[in-house]
Design an enzyme around this catalytic site. Sequence first.
Site, short mmCIF file in Angstrom:
data_model
loop_
_atom_site.label_atom_id
_atom_site.label_comp_id
_atom_site.label_asym_id
_atom_site.label_seq_id
_atom_site.Cartn_x
_atom_site.Cartn_y
_atom_site.Cartn_z
N ASP A 65 40.71 42.74 47.49
CA ASP A 65 40.84 41.31 47.20
C ASP A 65 42.27 40.95 46.80
OD1 ASP A 65 38.62 39.80 47.58
OD2 ASP A 65 38.26 39.42 45.46
N ASP A 117 44.17 48.15 47.25
CA ASP A 117 43.19 47.22 46.68
C ASP A 117 42.70 46.32 47.82
OD1 ASP A 117 41.92 45.32 44.88
OD2 ASP A 117 43.71 44.07 45.16
MG LIG Z 1 43.11 42.42 43.91
#
Ligand SMILES: [Mg+2]
Length: 241
Positions: free
Chosen positions: A15, A13
């Site tokens: 962020d 992922d």
């Molecule tokens: Mg995230």
Amino acid sequence: MAVRKPGLIALFDVDGTLSAPRKVATPKMLEFMQQLRKVVTVGVVGGSDLSKISEQLGKTVTEDYDYVFSENGLVAYKDGKLIGTQSLKTFLGEEKLKSNFSIIKLIKKIGLNKTFFNNSYRGTFIEFRSGMINVSPIGRNCSQEERDEFEKYDKVHNIRSKMVSVLREKFAHLNLTFSIGGQISFDVFPQGWDKTYCLRYLDEFDEIHFFGDKTYKGGNDHEIYESERTVGHPVQKKQTK
Ligand SMILES: [Mg+2]
């Protein structure tokens, strides 16, 4: 380059995992990822669009990783080349997007009270993005103060959840997911257009390790973390001493 283990990919992922939320990743992290890439195939999957992910991971992001999936994989790159795109418009078709149903009427009907209505509606109630529709009962053009005010109002009057239940029933045949997030809006997108969407490009891997920070129920990494196609690894923010 050392021989990388075939059939294995490490998928990250963006962020809150490779970078602080909405921030640029540190040089140390970017260097680590390039080291990792020498021993395993590495991919990134973020909810944001490619321009935002490029700001966070660097302009050469599509070349720096084996796979880059922006918008959860609606835009997919492999070895620096675009290998797939999908959008609401293609998926639902222009006709279904053009509904006679008036969201504005629904907003009026569900009703913020009259004073709130007259003073606080600010425009951009509906925003069409490539992979989702964002609906805001107060309008995205409102000020921060109005956002805070709406959030409070919504907690008491459940404006967004009332709207969602009407829309869910009205558009049941389109198999849409409605997700209330942030202060002033909710998102509408087809079922399955979460991060698991990118897995369709990873058929050649039988071992997919996924790393994400929002793996809990309701978090945007939950579905891919729970998927039987992946081995999920929750990422936590390092505690500063
Ligand atoms: Mg995230």
